[in-house]
Design an enzyme around this catalytic site. Structure first.
Site, mmCIF file in Angstrom:
data_model
loop_
_atom_site.group_PDB
_atom_site.id
_atom_site.type_symbol
_atom_site.label_atom_id
_atom_site.label_comp_id
_atom_site.label_asym_id
_atom_site.label_seq_id
_atom_site.Cartn_x
_atom_site.Cartn_y
_atom_site.Cartn_z
ATOM 1 N N ASN A 11 0.858 -1.195 0.000
ATOM 2 C CA ASN A 11 0.000 0.000 0.000
ATOM 3 C C ASN A 11 0.897 1.249 0.000
ATOM 4 O O ASN A 11 1.612 1.520 0.970
ATOM 5 C CB ASN A 11 -0.894 -0.057 1.254
ATOM 6 C CG ASN A 11 -1.774 1.163 1.397
ATOM 7 O OD1 ASN A 11 -1.338 2.283 1.202
ATOM 8 N ND2 ASN A 11 -3.024 0.934 1.767
ATOM 9 N N GLY A 13 0.307 4.387 0.289
ATOM 10 C CA GLY A 13 0.037 5.372 1.339
ATOM 11 C C GLY A 13 0.709 4.994 2.645
ATOM 12 O O GLY A 13 1.328 5.825 3.317
ATOM 13 N N LYS A 14 0.591 3.712 3.011
ATOM 14 C CA LYS A 14 1.259 3.234 4.237
ATOM 15 C C LYS A 14 2.776 3.327 4.109
ATOM 16 O O LYS A 14 3.459 3.735 5.056
ATOM 17 C CB LYS A 14 0.936 1.753 4.467
ATOM 18 C CG LYS A 14 -0.419 1.445 4.991
ATOM 19 C CD LYS A 14 -0.437 -0.054 5.313
ATOM 20 C CE LYS A 14 -1.835 -0.582 5.511
ATOM 21 N NZ LYS A 14 -1.852 -2.040 5.703
ATOM 22 N N GLU A 41 -2.366 -13.569 1.527
ATOM 23 C CA GLU A 41 -3.814 -13.728 1.659
ATOM 24 C C GLU A 41 -4.220 -13.354 3.075
ATOM 25 O O GLU A 41 -3.705 -13.921 4.042
ATOM 26 C CB GLU A 41 -4.214 -15.170 1.376
ATOM 27 C CG GLU A 41 -4.830 -15.322 0.006
ATOM 28 C CD GLU A 41 -5.608 -16.607 -0.089
ATOM 29 O OE1 GLU A 41 -6.822 -16.585 0.178
ATOM 30 O OE2 GLU A 41 -4.964 -17.634 -0.395
ATOM 31 N N ASP A 70 -1.657 -4.267 9.690
ATOM 32 C CA ASP A 70 -3.035 -4.495 9.264
ATOM 33 C C ASP A 70 -3.885 -3.444 9.951
ATOM 34 O O ASP A 70 -3.814 -3.269 11.170
ATOM 35 C CB ASP A 70 -3.520 -5.907 9.587
ATOM 36 C CG ASP A 70 -4.751 -6.242 8.748
ATOM 37 O OD1 ASP A 70 -4.677 -6.099 7.505
ATOM 38 O OD2 ASP A 70 -5.790 -6.633 9.296
HETATM 39 O O1 LIG Z 1 -4.184 6.020 8.008
HETATM 40 C C1 LIG Z 1 -5.148 5.666 7.313
HETATM 41 N N1 LIG Z 1 -5.903 6.558 6.646
HETATM 42 C C2 LIG Z 1 -6.912 6.204 5.873
HETATM 43 N N2 LIG Z 1 -7.280 4.925 5.644
HETATM 44 C C3 LIG Z 1 -6.555 3.984 6.286
HETATM 45 C C4 LIG Z 1 -5.501 4.305 7.146
HETATM 46 N N3 LIG Z 1 -4.994 3.181 7.654
HETATM 47 C C5 LIG Z 1 -5.706 2.185 7.149
HETATM 48 N N4 LIG Z 1 -6.653 2.677 6.306
HETATM 49 C C6 LIG Z 1 -7.608 1.901 5.503
HETATM 50 C C7 LIG Z 1 -7.104 1.739 4.092
HETATM 51 C C8 LIG Z 1 -7.554 0.353 3.721
HETATM 52 O O2 LIG Z 1 -8.904 0.410 3.274
HETATM 53 C C9 LIG Z 1 -7.523 -0.383 5.040
HETATM 54 C C10 LIG Z 1 -6.202 -1.077 5.280
HETATM 55 O O3 LIG Z 1 -6.257 -2.393 4.752
HETATM 56 P P1 LIG Z 1 -4.970 -3.356 4.872
HETATM 57 O O4 LIG Z 1 -5.297 -4.702 4.436
HETATM 58 O O5 LIG Z 1 -4.363 -3.178 6.224
HETATM 59 O O6 LIG Z 1 -3.943 -2.691 3.862
HETATM 60 P P2 LIG Z 1 -3.781 -2.836 2.296
HETATM 61 O O7 LIG Z 1 -4.421 -4.101 1.811
HETATM 62 O O8 LIG Z 1 -4.202 -1.587 1.664
HETATM 63 O O9 LIG Z 1 -2.209 -2.953 2.131
HETATM 64 P P3 LIG Z 1 -1.251 -4.111 2.713
HETATM 65 O O10 LIG Z 1 -2.118 -5.231 3.217
HETATM 66 O O11 LIG Z 1 -0.398 -4.507 1.547
HETATM 67 O O12 LIG Z 1 -0.449 -3.457 3.792
HETATM 68 O O13 LIG Z 1 -7.719 0.598 6.044
HETATM 69 MG MG LIG Z 2 -4.284 -5.791 2.736
#
Ligand SMILES: O=c1nc[nH]c2c1ncn2[C@H]1C[C@H](O)[C@@H](COP(=O)(O)OP(=O)(O)OP(=O)(O)O)O1
Ligand SMILES: [Mg+2]
EC number: 3.6.1.66
Length: 201
Positions: A11, A13-14, A41, A70
């Protein structure tokens, strides 16, 4: 010593926020995309389980220590939804605009005092794929869901998340301010304390 840690996230943004938040440390944090690691997954039923699944996957694919995040948003009027399903609320994984539109629709006509919500962030750090003692840290951030999107900073649900202590959406905050207040910043502060307790910092 500069130890390389894989950031188990795809992600953008993260990844940007972690680069800002971790710049004070002597770690080299590289996103898993640099190692061509695909998404794990997310089959867990809790943020904790999903964070461990992501960290374990990145460790297994790279042979390096990994840090996973997460996170998601919990809306009281929706009994905690979308929660761990935040990224796929509207169906397609990571479609922030569709997710925000669906959340606004589900809260249409709901008065301000019933629009309370909070972000959660769970971090999992694992030294290797079989690490039996992952370090887990959690942070949350209280706010409420706006009636329409505001601001262009941040990512995800930031444009519709109202931050009471600042009187605006989290997408209207300068990144330095979000990085002081956010669920991710709080979880990272807790992780740092746990690292210190284990003599890792
Ligand atoms: O600071 C934040 N500001 C706005 N939205 C946010 C924030 N922090 C998490 N979120 C939302 C984005 C996404 O809809 C979900 C995270 O989902 P999550 O599965 O953890 O991340 P992801 O799939 O986008 O990336 P990854 O798993 O590769 O880290 O929560
Ligand atoms: Mg994710």
């Amino acid at each position: 010593m500069s130890q390389t840690i894989v950031l188990a996230s795809n992600n953008a943004g993260k990844i940007k926020e972690f680069n800002e938040l971790l710049s004070q440390f002597n770690f080299e944090v590289k996103p898993q995309g640099d190692f061509h690691v695909a998404d794990a997954e997310e089959t867990g039923l809790t943020f904790v389980e999903n964070a461990i699944l992501k960290a374990r996957h990145a460790c297994a694919e790279t042979g390096l220590p990994a840090l996973a995040d997460d996170s998601g948003i919990e809306v009281d009027f929706l009994n905690g939804a979308p929660g761990i399903y935040s990224a796929r609320f509207a169906g397609e994984h990571g479609n922030n605009e569709a997710n925000n539109a669906l959340l606004l629709e589900k809260l249409a006509g709901v008065p301000e005092e019933q629009r309370t919500a909070r972000f959660h962030c769970v971090l999992a750090f694992m030294r290797h794929k079989d690490d039996p003692t992952p370090i887990i840290a959690h942070g949350s951030w209280e706010g409420r869901i706006l009636e329409s999107a505001e601001g262009v900073e941040g990512f995800g649900y930031d444009p519709i998340f109202f931050v009471p202590e600042k009187g605006c959406s989290s997408a209207s905050l300068p990144k330095e301010v979000k990085n002081q207040l956010s669920h991710r910043a709080k979880a990272l502060a807790e992780l740092v304390e746990a690292f210190k307790a284990r003599q890792m910092l």
